[in-house]
Design a protein around this motif. Sequence first.
Motif: not given
Length: 140
Positions: A41, A43, A91-93, A137, A139
Amino acid sequence: MNYRVEYNGDDIDLPTLDAALDNAKRAIASDIGPISGWSVEHDESINDWFIQGVIDGEAVGATAVVTGPEPTLTARNHPRHAPALADDLARRRVFTGSTPADVLAMAANWLAGRTEVRAVDDLGWRYRTDGFELRVYYRS
């Protein structure tokens, strides 16, 4: 521009992000043993990466942190262009594994436990020499 890998109280500086991520994965695997995939992950606000081993779709062991150089201020990330609500940030994981089914199972397990995820905006697949990578991706 160095990247610092912090894991189990130890840290090391490496010149590239790839070298830092590989080092973090090797450190985790040497502690845990065979890993079926990785949870990575990023940030973007602080430019840190969080890496954890995955076995049977579940994250295991300690998390390694790769600290990158401070983000540079650009027209895109300038504070006046920031969204009004911090919760509306994209956000991305990242999930990695040996087969597409492994990677999808990891992502599904992770999403099932995240009630704060409001929407999945996009998915990105990438074949790697060691398996597959799925970027989610979302939210919250």
